[in-house]
Design an enzyme around this catalytic site. Sequence first.
Site, short mmCIF file in Angstrom:
data_model
loop_
_atom_site.label_atom_id
_atom_site.label_comp_id
_atom_site.label_asym_id
_atom_site.label_seq_id
_atom_site.Cartn_x
_atom_site.Cartn_y
_atom_site.Cartn_z
CG MET A 30 -2.06 0.59 1.47
SD MET A 30 -2.19 2.33 1.53
CE MET A 30 -1.12 2.90 2.73
N PRO A 31 0.84 2.13 -0.80
CG PRO A 31 1.54 4.09 -1.85
CD PRO A 31 1.96 3.06 -0.84
CG LEU A 32 -4.00 0.70 -6.22
CD1 LEU A 32 -3.31 -0.55 -6.74
CD2 LEU A 32 -5.51 0.48 -6.11
CG LEU A 33 1.63 3.98 -6.87
CD1 LEU A 33 2.07 3.02 -5.81
CD2 LEU A 33 2.76 4.83 -7.34
CB THR A 77 -5.72 4.72 -3.91
OG1 THR A 77 -6.34 5.08 -5.14
CG2 THR A 77 -6.78 4.63 -2.82
#
Length: 129
Positions: free
Chosen positions: A1-4, A72
């Site tokens: 995490m994070p989502l790219l 995100t």
Amino acid sequence: MPLLRIDVLEGHNDDYLQNLLNGVHHAVVEAFDVPVRDRYQVLTEHKPGRFIMQDTGLDIPRTHRQTLISITSRPRDQAVKTRFYAKVCHELHARCGIEANDVMVSIVVNGDEDWSFGQGRAQFLTGEL
């Protein structure tokens, strides 16, 4: 995490795309202080005319190397985000020759309850993470 999620125009070779993904990941690890195996990336290539990235009237010239990075993430403070913007531009220029004018970043923040990494559990809430 994070989502790219990373969007580019099609036509780049595999080495370029791998260097791009690695550069973005290195910037995330450095700026967000996340573990190296904390890597979630989706790369989408678009035909010309199906990926438009203008400049909101800032007169920023774009080229065929335009790159949109949508992130995100859990909340990050302003200093961390600012550090990421500079770091990712540095990494992409060094690894791919992408100029800072061609890099756009958008960060969307969500909370711990918005993440499940598998097994039907919200690992931030269960204490696993």
